[in-house]
Design an enzyme around this catalytic site. Structure first.
Site, PDB file in Angstrom:
ATOM      1  N   GLY A 114       0.821  -1.319   0.066  1.00  0.00           N
ATOM      2  CA  GLY A 114      -0.086  -0.033   0.174  1.00  0.00           C
ATOM      3  C   GLY A 114       0.622   1.349  -0.008  1.00  0.00           C
ATOM      4  O   GLY A 114       0.295   2.458  -0.473  1.00  0.00           O
ATOM      5  N   ASP A 122      -4.519   1.523  11.029  1.00  0.00           N
ATOM      6  CA  ASP A 122      -5.916   1.268  11.274  1.00  0.00           C
ATOM      7  C   ASP A 122      -6.088   0.731  12.877  1.00  0.00           C
ATOM      8  O   ASP A 122      -5.953   1.415  13.833  1.00  0.00           O
ATOM      9  CB  ASP A 122      -6.295   0.303  10.256  1.00  0.00           C
ATOM     10  CG  ASP A 122      -7.496   0.000  10.225  1.00  0.00           C
ATOM     11  OD1 ASP A 122      -8.567   0.788  10.457  1.00  0.00           O
ATOM     12  OD2 ASP A 122      -8.067  -1.225  10.156  1.00  0.00           O
ATOM     13  N   LYS A 170      -6.483   6.322  11.230  1.00  0.00           N
ATOM     14  CA  LYS A 170      -7.904   5.976  11.752  1.00  0.00           C
ATOM     15  C   LYS A 170      -7.808   5.770  13.193  1.00  0.00           C
ATOM     16  O   LYS A 170      -7.920   4.688  13.701  1.00  0.00           O
ATOM     17  CB  LYS A 170      -8.542   4.745  10.957  1.00  0.00           C
ATOM     18  CG  LYS A 170      -8.597   4.984   9.612  1.00  0.00           C
ATOM     19  CD  LYS A 170      -9.846   3.773   9.127  1.00  0.00           C
ATOM     20  CE  LYS A 170      -9.024   3.288   7.631  1.00  0.00           C
ATOM     21  NZ  LYS A 170     -10.006   1.965   7.205  1.00  0.00           N
ATOM     22  N   PHE A 218     -13.754   2.830   4.990  1.00  0.00           N
ATOM     23  CA  PHE A 218     -12.756   2.131   3.976  1.00  0.00           C
ATOM     24  C   PHE A 218     -12.387   2.969   2.775  1.00  0.00           C
ATOM     25  O   PHE A 218     -13.139   3.560   1.894  1.00  0.00           O
ATOM     26  CB  PHE A 218     -13.404   0.866   3.777  1.00  0.00           C
ATOM     27  CG  PHE A 218     -12.658  -0.124   3.167  1.00  0.00           C
ATOM     28  CD1 PHE A 218     -11.756  -1.015   3.846  1.00  0.00           C
ATOM     29  CD2 PHE A 218     -11.912  -0.078   1.798  1.00  0.00           C
ATOM     30  CE1 PHE A 218     -10.768  -1.767   3.721  1.00  0.00           C
ATOM     31  CE2 PHE A 218     -11.373  -1.126   1.352  1.00  0.00           C
ATOM     32  CZ  PHE A 218     -10.627  -2.038   2.193  1.00  0.00           C
ATOM     33  N   VAL A 219     -11.084   3.054   2.566  1.00  0.00           N
ATOM     34  CA  VAL A 219     -10.699   3.948   1.610  1.00  0.00           C
ATOM     35  C   VAL A 219      -9.823   3.347   0.610  1.00  0.00           C
ATOM     36  O   VAL A 219      -9.301   1.966   1.011  1.00  0.00           O
ATOM     37  CB  VAL A 219      -9.710   5.332   2.093  1.00  0.00           C
ATOM     38  CG1 VAL A 219     -10.837   6.302   2.940  1.00  0.00           C
ATOM     39  CG2 VAL A 219      -8.531   4.721   2.992  1.00  0.00           C
ATOM     40  N   ARG A 266      -5.733   0.846  -6.804  1.00  0.00           N
ATOM     41  CA  ARG A 266      -4.558   1.305  -6.257  1.00  0.00           C
ATOM     42  C   ARG A 266      -4.087   2.360  -7.022  1.00  0.00           C
ATOM     43  O   ARG A 266      -3.372   3.300  -6.691  1.00  0.00           O
ATOM     44  CB  ARG A 266      -3.233   0.364  -6.103  1.00  0.00           C
ATOM     45  CG  ARG A 266      -3.683  -0.668  -5.158  1.00  0.00           C
ATOM     46  CD  ARG A 266      -2.250  -1.762  -5.183  1.00  0.00           C
ATOM     47  NE  ARG A 266      -2.248  -3.001  -4.305  1.00  0.00           N
ATOM     48  CZ  ARG A 266      -2.142  -3.069  -3.044  1.00  0.00           C
ATOM     49  NH1 ARG A 266      -1.925  -2.352  -2.424  1.00  0.00           N
ATOM     50  NH2 ARG A 266      -2.315  -4.291  -2.685  1.00  0.00           N
TER      51      ARG A 266
HETATM   52  P1  IMP Z   1      -3.658  -2.272  10.891  1.00  0.00           P
HETATM   53  O1  IMP Z   1      -2.575  -3.393  11.341  1.00  0.00           O
HETATM   54  O2  IMP Z   1      -4.937  -2.808  11.273  1.00  0.00           O
HETATM   55  O3  IMP Z   1      -3.036  -0.859  11.476  1.00  0.00           O
HETATM   56  O4  IMP Z   1      -3.636  -2.309   9.397  1.00  0.00           O
HETATM   57  C1  IMP Z   1      -2.985  -1.578   8.299  1.00  0.00           C
HETATM   58  C2  IMP Z   1      -3.237  -2.380   7.253  1.00  0.00           C
HETATM   59  O5  IMP Z   1      -4.712  -2.605   6.935  1.00  0.00           O
HETATM   60  C3  IMP Z   1      -2.987  -1.067   6.039  1.00  0.00           C
HETATM   61  O6  IMP Z   1      -1.518  -1.232   5.825  1.00  0.00           O
HETATM   62  C4  IMP Z   1      -3.870  -1.591   4.938  1.00  0.00           C
HETATM   63  O7  IMP Z   1      -3.183  -2.406   4.258  1.00  0.00           O
HETATM   64  C5  IMP Z   1      -4.887  -2.045   5.541  1.00  0.00           C
HETATM   65  N1  IMP Z   1      -6.142  -1.132   5.788  1.00  0.00           N
HETATM   66  C6  IMP Z   1      -6.636  -0.454   6.627  1.00  0.00           C
HETATM   67  N2  IMP Z   1      -7.570   0.260   6.569  1.00  0.00           N
HETATM   68  C7  IMP Z   1      -7.740   0.158   5.178  1.00  0.00           C
HETATM   69  C8  IMP Z   1      -8.551   0.935   4.255  1.00  0.00           C
HETATM   70  O8  IMP Z   1      -9.516   1.759   4.622  1.00  0.00           O
HETATM   71  N3  IMP Z   1      -8.585   0.391   2.864  1.00  0.00           N
HETATM   72  C9  IMP Z   1      -7.573  -0.263   2.527  1.00  0.00           C
HETATM   73  N4  IMP Z   1      -6.889  -1.050   3.242  1.00  0.00           N
HETATM   74  C10 IMP Z   1      -6.903  -0.838   4.849  1.00  0.00           C
END
Ligand code: IMP
Length: 180
Positions: free
Chosen positions: A45, A104, A132, A153-154, A166
């Site tokens: 990402g 996230d 977030k 969700f983005v 992407r």
């Molecule tokens: P975390 O471990 O929950 O902080 O997740 C981070 C990863 O989840 C990011 O690097 C993204 O790949 C994915 N992610 C979290 N939110 C989104 C979203 O809104 N759209 C797409 N991917 C997301």
């Protein structure tokens, strides 16, 4: 089986570019005496963000990538993060900047930061384009954040929905059109 959706623009390409210029100034100030900054992108990402960010950095920079996978076991909220692809280069004694697309729940960046810190870099900082905070499950904050966004969700600017979208130049919010 995929649900129909549209994408509503949330952050324009122009706003992203302006924010990156400002973030680059802060990074520059923090690392202005560095002999080399290893900029580590979290695949996949961050690939657009890291490309734009490094071009705003007037510092000696090396670029490396790491890939992590996080998943739930489907039964509880605890998350396990695995390293799928490790760095090519060494970071011991080096200055490191980890670049992530979104924080996230916080599990991924928190885990990768601990993992790389155990290799004894000189200085290690983190930057995320999006944050977030409402979704956080672990106590983690990136050193720099581009934009705080609500629990939506983005996609776009490197960020995918099931490997799609992407290539959008802006950040958009996914809105399902089969909702009541
Ligand atoms: P975390 O471990 O929950 O902080 O997740 C981070 C990863 O989840 C990011 O690097 C993204 O790949 C994915 N992610 C979290 N939110 C989104 C979203 O809104 N759209 C797409 N991917 C997301």
């Amino acid at each position: 089986m995929s649900r129909p959706y549209v994408i509503d623009q949330m952050i324009s390409a122009k706003s992203i570019a302006a924010r990156i210029e400002s973030l680059a100034r802060d990074i520059h100030a923090a690392f202005d005496d560095t002999d080399k900054l290893v900029v580590v992108g979290l695949l996949r990402g961050s690939f657009v963000f890291i490309a734009d960010l490094v071009r705003e950095l007037d510092l000696p920079v090396e670029v490396d990538f790491i890939e992590a996978s996080s998943y739930g076991d489907g039964m509880e909220s605890s998350r396990e993060v695995r390293i799928l692809k490790d760095l090519r280069g060494t970071i011991e004694g080096r200055d490191v900047l980890i670049v992530e697309d979104i924080v996230d729940t916080g599990h991924t960046l928190s885990h990768v930061t601990d993992y790389l810190r155990s290799r004894h870099p000189a200085r290690l900082k983190t930057i995320a384009l999006l944050d977030k905070p409402a979704r956080r499950e672990v106590d983690f904050r990136a050193d720099w954040t581009g934009f705080e966004i609500p629990d939506a969700f983005v996609v776009g600017y490197g960020i995918d929905f099931a490997q799609r979208n992407r290539n959008l130049p802006y950040i958009g919010q996914v809105r399902f059109t089969d909702d009541a």
